[in-house]
Design a protein around this motif. Structure first.
Motif, PDB file in Angstrom:
ATOM      1  N   LEU A   1       0.920  -1.183  -0.032  1.00 13.59           N
ATOM      2  CA  LEU A   1       0.221  -0.055   0.551  1.00 13.59           C
ATOM      3  C   LEU A   1       0.337   1.261   0.246  1.00 13.59           C
ATOM      4  O   LEU A   1       1.902   1.316   0.999  1.00 13.59           O
ATOM      5  CB  LEU A   1      -1.065  -0.223   1.446  1.00 13.59           C
ATOM      6  CG  LEU A   1      -1.738  -0.893   1.241  1.00 13.59           C
ATOM      7  CD1 LEU A   1      -2.391  -1.085   3.034  1.00 13.59           C
ATOM      8  CD2 LEU A   1      -2.812  -1.201   0.447  1.00 13.59           C
ATOM      9  N   THR A   2       0.693   2.042  -0.767  1.00 15.46           N
ATOM     10  CA  THR A   2       1.209   3.586  -0.934  1.00 15.46           C
ATOM     11  C   THR A   2       0.910   4.134  -0.660  1.00 15.46           C
ATOM     12  O   THR A   2       0.239   5.140  -1.797  1.00 15.46           O
ATOM     13  CB  THR A   2       2.129   3.332  -2.324  1.00 15.46           C
ATOM     14  OG1 THR A   2       2.852   2.246  -2.777  1.00 15.46           O
ATOM     15  CG2 THR A   2       2.962   4.952  -2.880  1.00 15.46           C
ATOM     16  N   PHE A   3       0.861   5.021   0.388  1.00 16.08           N
ATOM     17  CA  PHE A   3       0.715   6.225   0.666  1.00 16.08           C
ATOM     18  C   PHE A   3       1.333   7.589   0.136  1.00 16.08           C
ATOM     19  O   PHE A   3       2.149   7.731  -0.002  1.00 16.08           O
ATOM     20  CB  PHE A   3       0.270   6.394   2.244  1.00 16.08           C
ATOM     21  CG  PHE A   3      -0.720   5.021   2.841  1.00 16.08           C
ATOM     22  CD1 PHE A   3      -1.913   5.601   3.007  1.00 16.08           C
ATOM     23  CD2 PHE A   3      -0.427   4.105   2.434  1.00 16.08           C
ATOM     24  CE1 PHE A   3      -2.872   4.629   3.512  1.00 16.08           C
ATOM     25  CE2 PHE A   3      -0.996   3.218   3.296  1.00 16.08           C
ATOM     26  CZ  PHE A   3      -2.279   3.526   3.444  1.00 16.08           C
ATOM     27  N   ASP A   4       0.599   9.178   0.396  1.00 12.45           N
ATOM     28  CA  ASP A   4       1.184   9.967  -0.434  1.00 12.45           C
ATOM     29  C   ASP A   4       2.154  10.653   0.900  1.00 12.45           C
ATOM     30  O   ASP A   4       2.695  11.863   0.824  1.00 12.45           O
ATOM     31  CB  ASP A   4       0.318  11.148  -0.045  1.00 12.45           C
ATOM     32  CG  ASP A   4      -0.641  11.052   0.673  1.00 12.45           C
ATOM     33  OD1 ASP A   4      -0.365  10.607   1.929  1.00 12.45           O
ATOM     34  OD2 ASP A   4      -1.465  12.154   0.324  1.00 12.45           O
ATOM     35  N   GLU A   5       2.360  10.132   2.247  1.00 15.73           N
ATOM     36  CA  GLU A   5       3.379  10.706   3.527  1.00 15.73           C
ATOM     37  C   GLU A   5       3.392   9.690   4.209  1.00 15.73           C
ATOM     38  O   GLU A   5       2.883   8.076   3.544  1.00 15.73           O
ATOM     39  CB  GLU A   5       2.474  12.005   4.126  1.00 15.73           C
ATOM     40  CG  GLU A   5       1.212  11.015   4.857  1.00 15.73           C
ATOM     41  CD  GLU A   5       0.791  12.171   5.985  1.00 15.73           C
ATOM     42  OE1 GLU A   5       0.238  11.611   7.176  1.00 15.73           O
ATOM     43  OE2 GLU A   5       0.302  13.552   5.508  1.00 15.73           O
ATOM     44  N   HIS A   6       4.695   9.189   4.882  1.00 21.20           N
ATOM     45  CA  HIS A   6       4.798   7.911   5.881  1.00 21.20           C
ATOM     46  C   HIS A   6       3.758   7.908   6.840  1.00 21.20           C
ATOM     47  O   HIS A   6       2.686   8.565   7.993  1.00 21.20           O
ATOM     48  CB  HIS A   6       5.696   8.492   6.769  1.00 21.20           C
ATOM     49  CG  HIS A   6       6.715   7.577   7.794  1.00 21.20           C
ATOM     50  ND1 HIS A   6       7.098   6.327   7.138  1.00 21.20           N
ATOM     51  CD2 HIS A   6       6.662   7.756   8.980  1.00 21.20           C
ATOM     52  CE1 HIS A   6       7.750   5.591   8.119  1.00 21.20           C
ATOM     53  NE2 HIS A   6       6.441   6.129   9.181  1.00 21.20           N
ATOM     54  N   VAL A   7       3.157   6.600   6.957  1.00 18.37           N
ATOM     55  CA  VAL A   7       2.163   5.942   7.741  1.00 18.37           C
ATOM     56  C   VAL A   7       2.663   5.134   8.768  1.00 18.37           C
ATOM     57  O   VAL A   7       3.365   4.282   7.684  1.00 18.37           O
ATOM     58  CB  VAL A   7       0.956   5.637   6.984  1.00 18.37           C
ATOM     59  CG1 VAL A   7       0.118   6.428   6.124  1.00 18.37           C
ATOM     60  CG2 VAL A   7       1.518   4.551   6.198  1.00 18.37           C
ATOM     61  N   ARG A   8       2.313   4.347   9.664  1.00 21.04           N
ATOM     62  CA  ARG A   8       1.969   3.512  10.413  1.00 21.04           C
ATOM     63  C   ARG A   8       1.638   2.550  10.218  1.00 21.04           C
ATOM     64  O   ARG A   8      -0.084   2.355  10.921  1.00 21.04           O
ATOM     65  CB  ARG A   8       2.994   3.853  11.955  1.00 21.04           C
ATOM     66  CG  ARG A   8       4.133   2.710  12.753  1.00 21.04           C
ATOM     67  CD  ARG A   8       4.755   3.388  14.503  1.00 21.04           C
ATOM     68  NE  ARG A   8       3.251   4.577  14.663  1.00 21.04           N
ATOM     69  CZ  ARG A   8       2.132   3.882  15.507  1.00 21.04           C
ATOM     70  NH1 ARG A   8       2.127   2.490  16.058  1.00 21.04           N
ATOM     71  NH2 ARG A   8       1.321   4.478  16.246  1.00 21.04           N
TER      72      ARG A   8
END
Length: 466
Positions: free
Chosen positions: A55-62
């Motif tokens: 899953l690729t997001f537009d910012e860093h996620v955890r």
């Protein structure tokens, strides 16, 4: 408003009540991160079962432990081990996936501490009926075989989703009013009588009360935000650094204000109030909007100008009420003139910083009307415009009359109180904006998803903010 004497507490409670009514009809709090793409892609049909999902997001996620799950064609669910790498979340898939349709459910925490939940579906070989994603609290693993999740899952954030915006509004109202009153005591209260009002026991108690409310709200937001992300019994999995750092700064700043006795020692209390006021920037939109330095400057300038105008107006009303009672017309005129100049500068800074923030935050100009964040911003702008009109009337029509001894004091104070009520409403809306997303999301745009529990609706394969 037909009476002259309207206690500031009534104005404050009225603004909070208005915001709560707005929250009652608003959409759920939206998160700031957005899913940009996935592998496998949402709705795709694969010839062979994939070894992993990305899953690729537009910012860093955890990713939150235990909250990434795969539902098989027969409805059983498997908990996947997920980890983050830059802006990607990677999860290994079971090796024994039979043909049919699957639903991948994920729950992650974005860079600003807000939870993001969503689903996507894909098929292996011949598609089948898309299974329903497991609902929180359901036992999805009965008779499911090895590797399935047999434990019931707690409803993430039950009750916390309501507490987060309420606590955020309380924090913003308290911080901005507190900082504005202290700045007004330095910039506007030049005469002895005006300074005495700001250093009085009543003003000191009010400032200490605001500091305590802000600190309490900031501290409570830490566990409540974590519970919103991962559930009350698993708050540790939902904790992130920005809310903790922000709460620490608010508590330190509030302690300085309380220790300094409010406006009695402005050299100590003003820096404390400013420190506490800018702390929410760490967990707001500025934490994830690029270019971050410009966004931080614009956000801090916006908060500072809003505090000076709104909290300063309440302080000016308090000073004018006492000066009018003691027939100190000359000093009252000086207070209004100084505050009018300060307010004018604040409005200009608000306009410049607000425009900069809107350009950086909004994906497209149309998002101003198609996103919840944009529509809330429009409401804020309308209220600000009315308040500016009242302020202009005070300066151009009533102030000259007071200076010429016609003294329409009661009318001036009445209009200033109305202006203060509007600005407190603006601060409340500002608190709401922190918990809304500038991105345009809708359930209708989620292709291929028939069943989803979504705290922050996410449209897979939709580009986010650049």
């Amino acid at each position: 408003m037909t009476h002259l004497r309207i206690p500031a507490l009534r104005v404050l409670l009225g603004s909070i009540l208005g915001l709560l009514l707005m929250l009652g009809g608003a959409a759920p709090a939206l998160a700031h991160a957005q899913l940009e793409s996935s592998s496998p892609a949402d709705g795709t049909v694969l010839e062979h079962a994939p070894a992993s999902a990305t899953l690729t997001f537009d910012e860093h996620v955890r990713p939150i432990d235990g909250e990434t799950r795969l539902t098989r064609p027969d409805g059983t669910s498997t908990t996947l081990e997920a980890h983050s790498r830059d802006d990607d979340v990677l999860a290994a898939l079971p090796s024994d996936l039979p043909d049919g349709s699957y639903v991948l459910t994920y729950r992650v925490v974005s860079a600003d501490g807000h939870p993001v939940t969503g689903t996507l579906d894909f098929s292996v070989g011949a598609p089948s009926t898309i299974p329903a994603a497991p609902s929180a609290g359901s036992d999805t693993g009965a008779d499911a075989g090895a590797g399935t999740d047999t434990a019931a899952h707690e409803e993430p954030g039950a009750g916390a989703a309501t507490l987060v915006p309420v606590l955020t509004v309380a924090e913003y109202l308290s911080l901005l009013v507190m900082a504005g009153m202290l700045l007004c005591s330095v910039l506007v209260a030049r005469g002895a009588a005006a300074r005495a009002v700001m250093a009085s026991g009543r003003a000191t108690r009010a400032l200490r009360g605001l500091a305590l409310v802000a600190a309490a709200a900031a501290v409570l937001l830490v566990p409540v935000t974590a519970a919103e992300a991962a559930g009350w019994t698993r708050m540790g999995a939902g904790l992130s650094a920005p809310p903790v750092v922000g709460a620490g700064a608010v508590v330190l700043g509030a302690a300085l204000v309380i220790g300094a006795g409010g406006a009695r020692r402005p050299a100590l209390s003003v820096p404390g109030a400013l420190l506490a006021m800018v702390a929410p920037v760490l967990v707001g939109h500025s934490a994830s909007i690029a270019p971050r330095p410009l966004m931080l400057v614009a956000d801090v300038a916006h908060l500072l100008a809003g505090a000076v105008w709104s909290g300063g107006l309440l302080a000016a009303i308090a000073m004018l009420t006492v000066l009018h009672r003691h027939s100190a017309a000359a000093e009252g005129v000086a207070v209004v003139r100084r505050f009018s100049l300060v307010a004018l500068v604040s409005v200009l800074v608000l306009a410049a910083s607000g425009t900069t923030m809107a350009v950086l935050i909004l994906d497209t100009p149309s998002a101003l009307v198609t996103s919840a964040w944009g529509r809330t911003l429009l409401v804020k702008l309308v209220v600000v415009a009315v308040a500016v009109g009242l302020a202009a009337w005070n300066r151009t029509r009533l102030l000259p009359a007071i200076a010429s001894a016609d003294a329409p004091w009661e009318r001036l104070l009445r209009i200033m109180r109305r202006e203060a009520a509007l600005l407190l409403g603006v601060l409340a809306v500002t608190g709401l904006l922190v918990n809304l997303s500038p991105h345009v999301h809708s359930m209708e745009s989620m292709s291929g998803t028939e069943s989803a529990q979504v705290d922050a609706p996410v449209a897979p394969a939709t580009s986010g903010a650049a």
